[in-house]
Every structure is written in C-alpha cells, then in structure tokens.
Design a protein around this motif. Structure first.
Motif, short mmCIF file in Angstrom:
data_model
loop_
_atom_site.label_atom_id
_atom_site.label_comp_id
_atom_site.label_asym_id
_atom_site.label_seq_id
_atom_site.Cartn_x
_atom_site.Cartn_y
_atom_site.Cartn_z
N PHE A 19 0.85 -1.19 0.00
CA PHE A 19 0.00 0.00 0.00
C PHE A 19 0.89 1.24 0.00
O PHE A 19 1.85 1.31 0.75
N VAL A 20 0.58 2.20 -0.86
CA VAL A 20 1.27 3.48 -0.79
C VAL A 20 0.25 4.62 -0.89
O VAL A 20 -0.67 4.56 -1.70
N ARG A 21 0.39 5.58 -0.02
CA ARG A 21 -0.48 6.77 -0.05
C ARG A 21 0.41 7.98 -0.31
O ARG A 21 1.64 7.87 -0.21
N PRO A 22 -0.19 9.12 -0.60
CA PRO A 22 0.63 10.32 -0.70
C PRO A 22 1.15 10.67 0.70
O PRO A 22 0.71 10.09 1.68
N GLY A 23 2.05 11.62 0.78
CA GLY A 23 2.49 12.09 2.10
C GLY A 23 3.69 11.33 2.62
O GLY A 23 4.22 10.44 1.96
N GLY A 24 4.11 11.74 3.81
CA GLY A 24 5.40 11.28 4.33
C GLY A 24 5.30 10.27 5.45
O GLY A 24 4.34 9.49 5.53
N HIS A 25 6.32 10.33 6.31
CA HIS A 25 6.49 9.35 7.36
C HIS A 25 5.51 9.63 8.49
O HIS A 25 5.48 10.72 9.04
N GLY A 26 4.72 8.64 8.84
CA GLY A 26 3.77 8.82 9.93
C GLY A 26 2.58 7.89 9.77
O GLY A 26 2.56 7.04 8.87
N ILE A 27 1.60 8.03 10.66
CA ILE A 27 0.40 7.18 10.58
C ILE A 27 -0.83 8.07 10.55
O ILE A 27 -1.15 8.75 11.53
N VAL A 28 -1.50 8.05 9.40
CA VAL A 28 -2.68 8.89 9.20
C VAL A 28 -3.89 7.98 8.98
O VAL A 28 -3.76 6.76 8.88
N ARG A 29 -5.07 8.59 8.90
CA ARG A 29 -6.29 7.79 8.79
C ARG A 29 -6.29 6.85 7.58
O ARG A 29 -6.75 5.72 7.64
N GLU A 30 -5.73 7.32 6.49
CA GLU A 30 -5.68 6.47 5.29
C GLU A 30 -4.91 5.18 5.56
O GLU A 30 -5.23 4.13 5.01
N ASP A 31 -3.86 5.28 6.35
CA ASP A 31 -3.10 4.09 6.70
C ASP A 31 -3.96 3.13 7.50
O ASP A 31 -4.00 1.92 7.24
N ILE A 32 -4.67 3.70 8.48
CA ILE A 32 -5.51 2.86 9.34
C ILE A 32 -6.56 2.15 8.48
O ILE A 32 -6.82 0.95 8.66
N ASP A 33 -7.16 2.86 7.52
CA ASP A 33 -8.17 2.23 6.66
C ASP A 33 -7.56 1.07 5.87
O ASP A 33 -8.20 0.03 5.67
N ALA A 34 -6.32 1.25 5.43
CA ALA A 34 -5.65 0.16 4.70
C ALA A 34 -5.39 -1.01 5.64
O ALA A 34 -5.60 -2.18 5.27
#
Ligand code: GCU
Length: 435
Positions: free
Chosen positions: A399-414
């Motif tokens: 999985f790759v999303r835009p943006g940098g190092h960290g944990i955002v909501r999109e990551d959690i959804d993945a």
C-alpha cells in the motif's frame, strides 16, 4: 540597556524554536520533500535472488538457512521460545471506549531468575461480540497510556498507575501529530473493537531502551535462549514482546490463537517483520514504513543506506551488520528474504510516497521478489499491478499513499481492510482510486 537585555532574552527563548525548525528542515530533506518513483521495471531486481526448488525443500532447508543468515548478518539472535509468565493482571476499565470493550493490563515476565525482564501489556477485549476473537498486537514508540488513551495504565518509568490525567507535553504532542499524523501515538482501538478484534499493546522501550548505551547494557543481560544465545540487537529483542504476548493471550479462551496479527511502524515495523518471519503463530504482519533493515532492499537504494542506519542506530542490529555499510556487495542476504519467510501467511507493507527515506520503491521490489515463496507454497503472493494497485486480500499486500512518514487515517483504513480480508473474510470495498 533594557532593550538589549530584552533582545538577549528573546534570542535565548527563540533558540529551542529555531533548533526545532532546523531539525524539521533537515528531516524534510532526508524524510522526503521529493517523491518515491512508481516505476519498478526499470530498477534492479532484488539480489541475491531467492532460490527455491520445491515447497518441501523451502520448508526443510532454505527457510531455516535464511533465518540463520539474517540473524548472523543483520539482526543477531531472535529470542523465540523464552519462557513468559503472567505476574499480575487487572481490569482497568470494564466499559472501555463507550462500552465497546474491556481494558485490562498485564505485567509479564520474560526469562527466569536474575535475568528476567518485565513489561506491561495493555489489552482491550471486545465485549459486544462472542469470542474467541482475533488478536492484533502492537509494538509502539509511545507508552500504553497514550496508545490506548487511558491515563490510569501503569507508567513504565514509575511502575505506578497513572492518575487519570493526560501526561504533560500536550503542545509538543500537537506538533508531533501535525508532522507524523494523528495515529502516531494512539491506536484505532474503537475500530478494532467494533470489528470484534482484541488489541494488545506494549511500549518497546520498556523491554529494551531505544538509546545505544542503555540498549547494549540490557541486551548484554537479556534472558538467554535454550541454546545459550541472547539477542544482540534491539529490533530482534523487541520481538520478544510479541512472542510473550502470544504466550499469555493464546491461553485466554476469549482469544482465537489461529488469528493473530502483529503491527509496527518504522523501527517497530522492522521488528514486526522479523517476528512474523520467526514465529509461525503469527498469521498476519502489518509493517508500516519499515524502511532500511525492514521491507526495503539494502542495495541500489534512495533514502537511508546501511551505512547511515548502523551509524545512527547502532543498537538496533547485530554489531556485525556495520561491516556491510562500506561493502554491500559482501552482504549475503537482503530484505526480500525476510519478507519471504512470512509465506504463506499474510503481510501488508504500508508506505508513504514522500517517505523516500524508507524507500517505498525498494519495498515493492522486495515484495515482488519475496512473492516466489508464496507461489511455491501454493498461496497468492503479491497480486497487484504496480505500487498503487492496493489489494488488501493478497498474501503480500503493498500500500502506498501520498504524504510522508507517519500514521494517518488512510493508513488505518488500509490496515483495517487487510485485517478484514483475513479475519472477517470480507472482500473490502477499499477505495484504490488514490495516489
Ligand atoms: C529513522 C531511521 C529509520 C526508522 C525511523 C523510525 O528515520 O532512520 O530507519 O525506520 O527512524 O523508526 O521512525
């Protein structure tokens, strides 16, 4: 005179701010104000290539040999099989997260006698579904109180329960969350509980501190395995927290031991991969932005080099790994082999396109090469058409999303889509039209 004095005071007061800006600015050049390439066909394939003749040969010979090579050249001994026992447990909140679950705390001891080490595990059990339930185990930078958002959990520093008030440093945490995302220091416990998953968490630094000197001191007296070895790097030693959590929780009738996932971000993502590669009780690994020494290939890479990581974080690995900093050609293994050892179980590699420091492109190429292990064992490996074609139901999911190092909501959804696909049998409707 007074004006001059005021100027000096103002300058002194500004120093921390300027220092902070300087750190962020340097980190930005390292952490990526540029983008990871999405092209993988024009880049070198993982080296050395995986050589697998048959499923039987892989299981009997190649996989054990690779585990041992990864220990020898990179991570040092991985502390599997240490005795773990429960010292005490308590119910912290029977109506946790608005009644979705019950929060408990366990004090666990690893090893025996004078060498034994203790750490706290916070566990949220869902109360609205019938058990036994799947279990997700997190290893984190942050203490359990912050991760679980309960300020009465025990402080690893004082050994005392908190007073119910959030820790001080709120403004700093605001800055950290702004840079690294709102889930950097807390877990999505409501989401886990609503899906009927139990979630357990431990603070890695309670086991082995994350500073070179103190880490080496703890490692030198870490509990020995039956064969007399002990870990020589923190990434491997931290994995002992996952193993001990399973030892204790798998015996709990509320937990289904055949459905266990481990999760870790960055340095803890390296540890999560290693745990999955060495412990077959782990059914699924979520390794987010694990980078160098994690999912990304060590050779031909943008971002952090082996030389940089062993210089910056010498305590994470076996001291012998440092020798490859100047001589990568001599490194007999690479990180696709670490991923391959999780086959045929499931793994999700999370990435941010601007997190070039962790080399998302190299992680994809590692996943592609590792896929052969899944195919040999008759399971689907990486089943996606390039880096942005996220497929949460595959054996190897990238999985790759835009943006940098960290944990955002999109990551959690993945992460949740990946867990749902394995534990709830759901074909997720996750939106892949991103990035
Ligand atoms: C540093 C380090 C990485 C690591 C990361 C983290 O950036 O260079 O290898 O993954 O810290 O743990 O956040």
């Amino acid at each position: 005179m007074a004006g001059m004095f005021g100027k000096i005071v103002r300058t002194v007061l500004m120093l921390p701010v300027l220092g902070f800006v300087a750190i962020v600015a340097t980190s930005c050049t390292q952490l990526g104000l540029n983008y990871a390439s999405l092209e993988t066909d024009n880049k070198p394939a993982a080296y050395p290539p995986l050589e697998i003749t048959s499923a039987a040969d892989w299981t009997a010979t190649t996989a054990p040999d690779l585990r041992s090579a990864l220990e020898t050249h990179i991570f040092g001994p991985v502390p599997t099989g240490l005795p773990a026992r429960l010292i005490s447990s308590r119910v912290v909140d029977p109506r946790y997260k608005g009644g979705r679950g019950q929060l408990e705390e366990y004090l666990i001891e690893i090893g025996e006698g004078a060498e034994a080490l203790r750490f706290h595990l916070a566990v949220a059990f869902p109360t609205t579904v019938e058990g036994p339930v799947p279990l997700v185990i997190g290893q984190t930078f942050s203490q359990n109180d912050s991760v679980m958002e309960n300020w009465t959990l025990t402080s690893p520093f004082t050994g005392l329960p908190g007073d119910g008030e959030p820790d001080s440093g709120g403004a700093m945490m605001g800055v950290v969350k702004f840079i690294f995302g709102s889930y950097i220091a807390k877990a999505p416990t409501e989401d886990y509980l609503e899906r009927g998953f139990a979630f357990a968490n431990f603070y890695a630094a309670e086991l082995v501190p994350d500073r070179a000197g103190p880490a080496r001191a703890v490692l030198s007296r870490f509990p020995q395995m039956a064969d007399g070895r002990r870990p020589t790097g923190a990434v491997a030693a931290w994995a002992a927290g996952y193993f001990a959590a399973m030892d204790i929780l798998d015996a709990d009738p509320r937990i289904d031991p055949s459905q266990t996932a481990v999760i870790g971000h960055s340095r803890h993502g390296k540890s999560a991969l290693l745990a999955g590669a060495f412990d077959p009780r782990i059914e699924a690994v979520i390794s987010h932005q694990s980078g160098t020494g994690g999912a990304s290939l060590s050779r031909d890479k943008p971002g952090e080099t082996v030389k940089q990581i062993v210089r910056g974080y010498p305590h994470w690995f076996d001291p012998g790994y440092a020798a490859y900093g100047d001589d990568l050609d001599a490194l007999p293994v690479d990180q696709h082999m670490l991923i391959a050892l999780i086959a045929p179980r499931r793994v999700l590699l999370g990435n941010g396109r601007r997190d070039v420091w962790s080399d998302p492109n190299g992680a994809y190429r590692a996943a592609e090469a590792a896929s052969l292990a899944w195919q040999t064992l008759g399971a689907p490996g990486l089943v996606q058409n390039g880096m942005t074609d996220f497929n949460p139901g595959a054996g190897v999911s990238y999985f790759v999303r835009p943006g940098g190092h960290g944990i955002v909501r999109e990551d959690i959804d993945a992460f949740l889509a990946f867990l749902d696909a394995g534990f709830n049998g759901s074909t997720s409707s996750y939106d892949t039209a991103i990035r």
